[in-house]
Design a protein around this motif. Structure first.
Motif, PDB file in Angstrom:
ATOM      1  N   UNK A  35       9.673   1.335  -7.905  1.00 32.22           N
ATOM      2  CA  UNK A  35       9.905   0.753  -6.583  1.00 32.22           C
ATOM      3  C   UNK A  35       8.773  -0.210  -6.228  1.00 32.22           C
ATOM      4  N   UNK A  36       7.571   0.197  -6.535  1.00 27.98           N
ATOM      5  CA  UNK A  36       6.392  -0.598  -6.194  1.00 27.98           C
ATOM      6  C   UNK A  36       6.417  -1.956  -6.889  1.00 27.98           C
ATOM      7  N   UNK A  37       6.817  -1.974  -8.158  1.00 27.23           N
ATOM      8  CA  UNK A  37       6.834  -3.236  -8.914  1.00 27.23           C
ATOM      9  C   UNK A  37       7.834  -4.238  -8.335  1.00 27.23           C
ATOM     10  N   UNK A  38       8.832  -3.743  -7.640  1.00 27.99           N
ATOM     11  CA  UNK A  38       9.866  -4.611  -7.087  1.00 27.99           C
ATOM     12  C   UNK A  38       9.572  -5.025  -5.650  1.00 27.99           C
ATOM     13  N   UNK A  39       8.777  -4.240  -4.937  1.00 25.80           N
ATOM     14  CA  UNK A  39       8.650  -4.457  -3.495  1.00 25.80           C
ATOM     15  C   UNK A  39       7.227  -4.717  -2.996  1.00 25.80           C
ATOM     16  N   UNK A  40       6.228  -4.641  -3.887  1.00 28.07           N
ATOM     17  CA  UNK A  40       4.843  -4.848  -3.467  1.00 28.07           C
ATOM     18  C   UNK A  40       4.124  -5.759  -4.449  1.00 28.07           C
ATOM     19  N   UNK A  41       3.011  -6.303  -4.004  1.00 21.58           N
ATOM     20  CA  UNK A  41       2.028  -6.868  -4.926  1.00 21.58           C
ATOM     21  C   UNK A  41       0.654  -6.389  -4.481  1.00 21.58           C
ATOM     22  N   UNK A  42      -0.195  -6.157  -5.473  1.00 19.57           N
ATOM     23  CA  UNK A  42      -1.485  -5.532  -5.209  1.00 19.57           C
ATOM     24  C   UNK A  42      -2.584  -6.575  -5.165  1.00 19.57           C
ATOM     25  N   UNK A  43      -3.612  -6.296  -4.354  1.00 21.08           N
ATOM     26  CA  UNK A  43      -4.806  -7.130  -4.295  1.00 21.08           C
ATOM     27  C   UNK A  43      -6.038  -6.239  -4.436  1.00 21.08           C
ATOM     28  N   UNK A  44      -7.162  -6.836  -4.764  1.00 24.48           N
ATOM     29  CA  UNK A  44      -8.395  -6.070  -4.937  1.00 24.48           C
ATOM     30  C   UNK A  44      -8.973  -5.608  -3.604  1.00 24.48           C
ATOM     31  N   UNK A  45      -8.713  -6.360  -2.555  1.00 29.83           N
ATOM     32  CA  UNK A  45      -9.376  -6.077  -1.274  1.00 29.83           C
ATOM     33  C   UNK A  45      -8.437  -5.725  -0.135  1.00 29.83           C
ATOM     34  N   UNK A  46      -7.174  -6.119  -0.227  1.00 36.08           N
ATOM     35  CA  UNK A  46      -6.259  -5.950   0.906  1.00 36.08           C
ATOM     36  C   UNK A  46      -5.268  -4.811   0.724  1.00 36.08           C
ATOM     37  N   UNK A  47      -5.427  -4.041  -0.343  1.00 29.19           N
ATOM     38  CA  UNK A  47      -4.532  -2.918  -0.556  1.00 29.19           C
ATOM     39  C   UNK A  47      -3.229  -3.334  -1.195  1.00 29.19           C
ATOM     40  N   UNK A  48      -2.180  -2.582  -0.918  1.00 31.49           N
ATOM     41  CA  UNK A  48      -0.856  -2.840  -1.479  1.00 31.49           C
ATOM     42  C   UNK A  48      -0.028  -3.569  -0.420  1.00 31.49           C
TER      43      UNK A  48
END
Length: 238
Positions: A173-186
């Motif tokens: 689910x995460x791969x389809x609906x989120x993108x991750x950053x080093x500082x701003x979370x998911x």
């Protein structure tokens, strides 16, 4: 001493005094037997002392491992509790139909963290190598075996068994609906859409239930661990 008896025995044999000769012969045999028994007793005592010394060394090592494991479990409980609270914030936002805002990104990140149960079995494995019978106290021996062969493995296995399938679903689910950053979370691709996504909130709700169960298991394991610690202290003080 033995040459002395031999001299007396020879003299009696030369003097043709068989009865007294037999008495001294028996006495000599008894003396030899007593010497052997004393030597065996000393050897047994030395062996018991060595085993006792080995037991103390193993118990001290196990005591250190238990302290390390206690710290690991307590830290893990703290982490699980913090993550559970973060998930509950997200669930409250969802239940109240509140709009998405970027302050939730940190909570989205925490809601995906996988719990760990890394423990040290070094001292216990050494005890098994020596043979658990090296621990003289039956009660202590049983408690140690139960803790390291039942409680700890069950805690680790249960965590992996429950979390494994759920983690796969969440990562998909995460791969389809989120993108991750080093500082701003998911960060959600579409925050408004995500806040209406019952599938996502069902996933993290299930994860929250698991976390509460994991916390309960870990707290119970600490109580068992403390019991073993107390028994070791008693044994070492003897």
């Amino acid at each position: 001493m033995i040459p002395f008896f031999r001299k007396i025995r020879k003299q009696m044999a030369d003097d043709n005094r068989p009865v007294q000769y037999m008495r001294y012969a028996v006495g000599e045999i008894v003396l030899v037997v007593i010497g052997i028994l004393i030597a065996l007793q000393i050897n047994n005592w030395n062996e018991r002392r060595k085993e006792h010394d080995t037991e103390r060394i193993l118990l001290i090592s196990l005591k250190e491992d238990l302290l390390r494991n206690k710290e690991l479990i307590e830290n893990n409980i703290g982490g699980c509790t913090f993550i559970s609270e973060s998930i509950e914030i997200l669930l409250s936002v969802y239940a109240e139909n509140l709009a998405y805002n970027d302050t939730l990104n940190g909570y989205f990140h925490l809601a995906r963290v996988f719990p760990e149960s890394q423990l040290s079995f070094v001292a216990f494995n050494e005890i098994k190598t020596k043979g658990t019978d090296i621990i003289r106290s039956t009660v202590l021996r049983k408690k140690i075996v139960d803790l390291f062969e039942i409680t700890f493995p069950d805690m680790i296995e249960t965590t992996n068994r429950l979390e494994g399938p759920l983690r796969s679903i969440q990562l998909e689910h995460q791969s389809k609906n989120f993108f991750a950053t080093d500082t701003l979370g998911l960060i959600p691709n579409d925050g408004k859409k995500l806040m209406l996504d019952s599938h996502y909130f069902n996933i993290i709700s299930q994860r929250n239930l698991y976390y509460k169960y994991f916390i309960s298991m870990k707290e119970n394991s600490i109580e068992e661990l403390k019991t073993v610690q107390n028994l070791i202290e008693q044994e070492l003080s003897n």
